[in-house]
Design a protein around this motif. Sequence first.
Motif, PDB file in Angstrom:
ATOM      1  N   ASP A   5       0.846  -1.202   0.000  1.00  0.00           N
ATOM      2  CA  ASP A   5       0.000   0.000   0.000  1.00  0.00           C
ATOM      3  C   ASP A   5       0.882   1.252   0.000  1.00  0.00           C
ATOM      4  OD1 ASP A   5      -2.420  -1.448   0.267  1.00  0.00           O
ATOM      5  OD2 ASP A   5      -2.131  -1.598   2.422  1.00  0.00           O
ATOM      6  N   VAL A  16       1.097   0.326   9.651  1.00  0.00           N
ATOM      7  CA  VAL A  16       0.751  -0.351  10.911  1.00  0.00           C
ATOM      8  C   VAL A  16      -0.517  -1.188  10.728  1.00  0.00           C
ATOM      9  CG1 VAL A  16       1.915   1.407  12.306  1.00  0.00           C
ATOM     10  CG2 VAL A  16      -0.550   1.579  11.932  1.00  0.00           C
ATOM     11  N   ARG A  29      -4.238  -3.129  11.157  1.00  0.00           N
ATOM     12  CA  ARG A  29      -5.612  -2.617  11.145  1.00  0.00           C
ATOM     13  C   ARG A  29      -6.024  -2.129  12.536  1.00  0.00           C
ATOM     14  NH1 ARG A  29      -9.422  -6.991   8.734  1.00  0.00           N
ATOM     15  NH2 ARG A  29      -7.782  -6.937   7.161  1.00  0.00           N
ATOM     16  N   SER A  46       4.125  -6.686   3.258  1.00  0.00           N
ATOM     17  CA  SER A  46       3.031  -5.757   3.577  1.00  0.00           C
ATOM     18  C   SER A  46       2.297  -6.147   4.850  1.00  0.00           C
ATOM     19  CB  SER A  46       2.021  -5.755   2.413  1.00  0.00           C
ATOM     20  OG  SER A  46       0.841  -5.076   2.784  1.00  0.00           O
ATOM     21  N   ALA A  47       1.873  -5.135   5.613  1.00  0.00           N
ATOM     22  CA  ALA A  47       1.080  -5.393   6.816  1.00  0.00           C
ATOM     23  C   ALA A  47      -0.336  -5.847   6.468  1.00  0.00           C
ATOM     24  CB  ALA A  47       1.003  -4.108   7.648  1.00  0.00           C
ATOM     25  N   SER A  48      -0.738  -5.662   5.227  1.00  0.00           N
ATOM     26  CA  SER A  48      -2.146  -5.877   4.890  1.00  0.00           C
ATOM     27  C   SER A  48      -2.533  -7.349   4.762  1.00  0.00           C
ATOM     28  CB  SER A  48      -2.487  -5.155   3.585  1.00  0.00           C
ATOM     29  OG  SER A  48      -3.827  -5.418   3.242  1.00  0.00           O
ATOM     30  N   LYS A  49      -3.653  -7.670   5.386  1.00  0.00           N
ATOM     31  CA  LYS A  49      -4.230  -9.016   5.247  1.00  0.00           C
ATOM     32  C   LYS A  49      -4.960  -9.135   3.915  1.00  0.00           C
ATOM     33  CE  LYS A  49      -4.870 -10.419  10.059  1.00  0.00           C
ATOM     34  NZ  LYS A  49      -4.485  -9.443  11.060  1.00  0.00           N
ATOM     35  N   ASN A  50      -5.133  -8.022   3.229  1.00  0.00           N
ATOM     36  CA  ASN A  50      -5.781  -8.028   1.916  1.00  0.00           C
ATOM     37  C   ASN A  50      -4.772  -8.137   0.778  1.00  0.00           C
ATOM     38  OD1 ASN A  50      -8.663  -7.617   2.639  1.00  0.00           O
ATOM     39  ND2 ASN A  50      -7.860  -5.754   3.584  1.00  0.00           N
TER      40      ASN A  50
HETATM   41  P1  B16 Z   1      -5.428  -4.349   6.168  1.00  0.00           P
HETATM   42  P2  B16 Z   1       1.413  -1.792   3.804  1.00  0.00           P
HETATM   43  C1  B16 Z   1      -0.664  -1.499   5.446  1.00  0.00           C
HETATM   44  O1  B16 Z   1      -0.149  -1.917   4.219  1.00  0.00           O
HETATM   45  C2  B16 Z   1      -1.289  -0.114   5.342  1.00  0.00           C
HETATM   46  O2  B16 Z   1      -0.282   0.850   5.036  1.00  0.00           O
HETATM   47  C3  B16 Z   1      -1.924   0.233   6.667  1.00  0.00           C
HETATM   48  O3  B16 Z   1      -2.525   1.510   6.592  1.00  0.00           O
HETATM   49  C4  B16 Z   1      -2.961  -0.834   7.010  1.00  0.00           C
HETATM   50  O4  B16 Z   1      -3.534  -0.569   8.274  1.00  0.00           O
HETATM   51  C5  B16 Z   1      -2.289  -2.204   7.032  1.00  0.00           C
HETATM   52  O5  B16 Z   1      -1.674  -2.449   5.775  1.00  0.00           O
HETATM   53  C6  B16 Z   1      -3.268  -3.327   7.302  1.00  0.00           C
HETATM   54  O6  B16 Z   1      -4.110  -3.444   6.191  1.00  0.00           O
HETATM   55  O7  B16 Z   1      -6.439  -3.681   7.006  1.00  0.00           O
HETATM   56  O8  B16 Z   1      -5.778  -4.361   4.680  1.00  0.00           O
HETATM   57  O9  B16 Z   1      -5.040  -5.715   6.660  1.00  0.00           O
HETATM   58  O10 B16 Z   1       1.660  -0.346   3.663  1.00  0.00           O
HETATM   59  O11 B16 Z   1       2.229  -2.488   4.886  1.00  0.00           O
HETATM   60  O12 B16 Z   1       1.447  -2.523   2.476  1.00  0.00           O
END
Ligand code: B16
Length: 215
Positions: free
Chosen positions: A10, A47, A49, A114-118
């Motif tokens: 992201d 960071v 969610r 990436s921190a994102s679970k998506n």
């Molecule tokens: P999710 P990154 C992060 O992605 C986002 O920068 C951060 O704003 C978000 O809270 C986090 O992923 C969790 O994302 O809610 O989709 O699991 O920048 O590490 O790629």
Amino acid sequence: MIKAVIFDLDGVLVTTDELHFEAWKTLADKLDIKDFTKADNVRQRGVSRMASLEVVLEKTDRAFSEEEKLALAEEKNEIYVSSLSALSETDVLSGANEFIDYLKSKGIKTAVGSASKNTPLILEKTKLAGKFDAVSCGLDTTKSKPDPEVFLIAAKKLGVAPCDCVVVEDSDAGIEAAKTGGMYAIAVGAAEYNPKADVAIKALESLYRALTIFA
Ligand code: B16
Ligand code: MG
């Protein structure tokens, strides 16, 4: 000698940072929090969610139970995921695909961290899935940035020592994570002025030059 480049997702590879902001803003409005701004959103970059939710809840005196917080985070995620339905390869940031192809031609491995679970959904919708040698994301970790876990898992999946990895990041938490993990860090976008980064760039097109610094 650099053997791998680990990309944050992201805000580095994809423009989803803006969609995260809009979804949190919708939730804040619903909670009658009127002063949630882009400056607050900068602290949500990288960071988890739940940590991002705390940035929103700092703006209200209302107290929420853990159960209510989980429900709020889930509500935000539903808003965010529905906004991802329109995501496509046109949302990949300029220069990303070309740089990944360049690294491949040079025998340098690539990963997402990436921190994102998506992450799997986003990679699929943007046609980035399959372009990387490894993917490490919020589904693999128990600790989120600034802990280095997500990048160390990426390095392990690649079979590359942390000291031979460069991380490209747009968040202060991510730069901190890369440095704590013993990796080089290139800051882009919102993290541009982070003093802990080894190099700062304004756009991905400058990555070729930035990489020569570590050669
Ligand atoms: P999710 P990154 C992060 O992605 C986002 O920068 C951060 O704003 C978000 O809270 C986090 O992923 C969790 O994302 O809610 O989709 O699991 O920048 O590490 O790629
Ligand atoms: Mg990011």
